[in-house]
Write a protein that holds these residues in place. Sequence first.
Motif, PDB file in Angstrom:
ATOM      1  N   HIS A 229     -15.119  13.382  20.147  1.00  0.00           N
ATOM      2  CA  HIS A 229     -15.852  14.617  19.822  1.00  0.00           C
ATOM      3  C   HIS A 229     -16.520  15.095  21.105  1.00  0.00           C
ATOM      4  O   HIS A 229     -17.179  14.325  21.795  1.00  0.00           O
ATOM      5  N   ARG A 230     -16.388  16.365  21.415  1.00  0.00           N
ATOM      6  CA  ARG A 230     -17.118  16.937  22.567  1.00  0.00           C
ATOM      7  C   ARG A 230     -17.857  18.178  22.083  1.00  0.00           C
ATOM      8  O   ARG A 230     -17.460  19.314  22.364  1.00  0.00           O
ATOM      9  N   PRO A 231     -18.927  17.965  21.323  1.00  0.00           N
ATOM     10  CA  PRO A 231     -19.603  19.115  20.715  1.00  0.00           C
ATOM     11  C   PRO A 231     -20.333  19.963  21.749  1.00  0.00           C
ATOM     12  O   PRO A 231     -20.800  19.455  22.763  1.00  0.00           O
ATOM     13  N   VAL A 232     -20.400  21.252  21.466  1.00  0.00           N
ATOM     14  CA  VAL A 232     -21.272  22.132  22.240  1.00  0.00           C
ATOM     15  C   VAL A 232     -22.703  21.649  21.986  1.00  0.00           C
ATOM     16  O   VAL A 232     -23.102  21.445  20.835  1.00  0.00           O
ATOM     17  N   THR A 233     -23.458  21.445  23.077  1.00  0.00           N
ATOM     18  CA  THR A 233     -24.736  20.752  22.936  1.00  0.00           C
ATOM     19  C   THR A 233     -25.846  21.457  23.711  1.00  0.00           C
ATOM     20  O   THR A 233     -25.638  21.880  24.844  1.00  0.00           O
ATOM     21  N   ASP A 234     -26.995  21.585  23.091  1.00  0.00           N
ATOM     22  CA  ASP A 234     -28.207  22.027  23.785  1.00  0.00           C
ATOM     23  C   ASP A 234     -29.133  20.820  23.907  1.00  0.00           C
ATOM     24  O   ASP A 234     -29.185  19.982  23.002  1.00  0.00           O
ATOM     25  N   VAL A 235     -29.853  20.766  25.028  1.00  0.00           N
ATOM     26  CA  VAL A 235     -30.729  19.617  25.272  1.00  0.00           C
ATOM     27  C   VAL A 235     -32.178  20.096  25.339  1.00  0.00           C
ATOM     28  O   VAL A 235     -32.480  21.093  25.994  1.00  0.00           O
ATOM     29  N   TYR A 236     -33.047  19.386  24.639  1.00  0.00           N
ATOM     30  CA  TYR A 236     -34.470  19.759  24.585  1.00  0.00           C
ATOM     31  C   TYR A 236     -35.319  18.558  24.978  1.00  0.00           C
ATOM     32  O   TYR A 236     -35.024  17.420  24.575  1.00  0.00           O
ATOM     33  N   SER A 237     -36.384  18.828  25.725  1.00  0.00           N
ATOM     34  CA  SER A 237     -37.419  17.807  25.899  1.00  0.00           C
ATOM     35  C   SER A 237     -38.410  17.993  24.761  1.00  0.00           C
ATOM     36  O   SER A 237     -39.001  19.063  24.597  1.00  0.00           O
ATOM     37  N   LEU A 238     -38.583  16.918  23.970  1.00  0.00           N
ATOM     38  CA  LEU A 238     -39.561  16.981  22.880  1.00  0.00           C
ATOM     39  C   LEU A 238     -40.923  16.500  23.371  1.00  0.00           C
ATOM     40  O   LEU A 238     -41.912  16.604  22.656  1.00  0.00           O
ATOM     41  N   GLY A 239     -40.971  15.931  24.564  1.00  0.00           N
ATOM     42  CA  GLY A 239     -42.181  15.270  25.071  1.00  0.00           C
ATOM     43  C   GLY A 239     -41.832  13.816  25.311  1.00  0.00           C
ATOM     44  O   GLY A 239     -41.275  13.467  26.354  1.00  0.00           O
ATOM     45  N   SER A 240     -42.088  12.966  24.311  1.00  0.00           N
ATOM     46  CA  SER A 240     -41.793  11.539  24.475  1.00  0.00           C
ATOM     47  C   SER A 240     -40.299  11.242  24.387  1.00  0.00           C
ATOM     48  O   SER A 240     -39.845  10.196  24.848  1.00  0.00           O
ATOM     49  N   ASP A 241     -39.517  12.113  23.801  1.00  0.00           N
ATOM     50  CA  ASP A 241     -38.088  11.863  23.570  1.00  0.00           C
ATOM     51  C   ASP A 241     -37.264  13.061  24.049  1.00  0.00           C
ATOM     52  O   ASP A 241     -37.759  14.183  24.084  1.00  0.00           O
ATOM     53  N   ILE A 242     -36.006  12.813  24.361  1.00  0.00           N
ATOM     54  CA  ILE A 242     -35.058  13.877  24.716  1.00  0.00           C
ATOM     55  C   ILE A 242     -34.104  14.064  23.540  1.00  0.00           C
ATOM     56  O   ILE A 242     -33.572  13.093  23.003  1.00  0.00           O
ATOM     57  N   LEU A 243     -33.894  15.328  23.160  1.00  0.00           N
ATOM     58  CA  LEU A 243     -33.054  15.592  21.990  1.00  0.00           C
ATOM     59  C   LEU A 243     -31.764  16.300  22.383  1.00  0.00           C
ATOM     60  O   LEU A 243     -31.798  17.311  23.086  1.00  0.00           O
ATOM     61  N   PHE A 244     -30.641  15.762  21.929  1.00  0.00           N
ATOM     62  CA  PHE A 244     -29.342  16.423  22.056  1.00  0.00           C
ATOM     63  C   PHE A 244     -29.036  17.075  20.710  1.00  0.00           C
ATOM     64  O   PHE A 244     -28.927  16.386  19.693  1.00  0.00           O
ATOM     65  N   ASP A 245     -28.935  18.416  20.720  1.00  0.00           N
ATOM     66  CA  ASP A 245     -28.654  19.178  19.497  1.00  0.00           C
ATOM     67  C   ASP A 245     -27.173  19.568  19.553  1.00  0.00           C
ATOM     68  O   ASP A 245     -26.793  20.478  20.292  1.00  0.00           O
TER      69      ASP A 245
END
Length: 267
Positions: A229-245
């Motif tokens: 799977h190679r999903p289109v992904t946005d990356v966010y800094s949540l603060g303590s964690d990094i989120l891959f959407d």
Amino acid sequence: MQSMVMTETIWQRLLALRQGASSLASSSAAEDLYGPIAGARGAFVLAQVGQSLDGRIATPAGDARDVSGPDGLSHLHRCRALVDAVIVGVGTVRADDPKLSVRMVEGPAPVRVVVDCHAVLEGDESLFHDGGAPVIVLRSANAKGRPLPKAEVIRLQLKACGLDPKDMLDALAERHLHRVLVEGGARTIARFIDAGLVDRLHVAISPIIIGSGPSGITLPPIERLAGAHRPVTDVYSLGSDILFDCRLERRRASERQSEQVRMAHQA
Ligand SMILES: NC(=O)c1ccc[n+]([C@@H]2O[C@H](COP(=O)([O-])OP(=O)(O)OC[C@H]3O[C@@H](n4cnc5c(N)ncnc54)[C@H](OP(=O)(O)O)[C@@H]3O)[C@@H](O)[C@H]2O)c1
């Protein structure tokens, strides 16, 4: 990478969108991230994994409580507040005895759904006694098991691959539960991804190294990376964690049928 900053005003706008308000007037990283969940109309499946730097979701003994940092946990509670139902596997209930509440944010609590195919829940688990949101338990049509207090038990046909995630979603949709968060554990999320039924996958990575234990997503093996799977992904800094959407692609019913045949042969 965008920094996700949540304010009271944005959160209220997202809750209004969840309740049916028209689309958001302004756009921020927070609205980009949560708007697709709050604004989903009709079937929508979000899967969320909180994992360590080395891709683990718990210790080998099943301790998963502090894998995510405080901001990863707030994120999870926001996701719960924006969906109609949250699904976990029986392995998670037995390991964590979770409440699946939204206590870290203001907002409605989703209906709690447990996949208990072989009816192993005892009825003394916290979610049956904590006075929280309604509980639905999904069991196979012929599983025996104990009666469960204050829970609706839905019987689904047992297929070669277990309970079909599509049947689960259909049963929830009949109860007007369309926006669904599949929260874990690994095996439950994997079955939804493998069935091609996940719209968004959130992978929240926390700066902790566990070193062993179950990994977040384990799918049937592939030989070549071309099949990954190679999903289109946005990356966010949540603060303590990094989120891959990650935007996963739903598969059509015909593709799912051939997938079920493949899974049945593997079982
Ligand atoms: N860090 C995180 O984000 C996070 C989140 C949740 C959980 N966790 C951790 O994950 C671990 C549990 O994960 P897990 O993978 O072992 O268990 P799980 O996914 O919670 O539950 C797996 C069990 O659920 C039932 N099940 C799920 N989907 C099914 C289907 N389609 N058909 C039939 N049965 C189905 C099966 O029960 P039967 O065996 O009876 O068939 C299966 O063994 C725990 O340690 C928990 O703490 C971590």
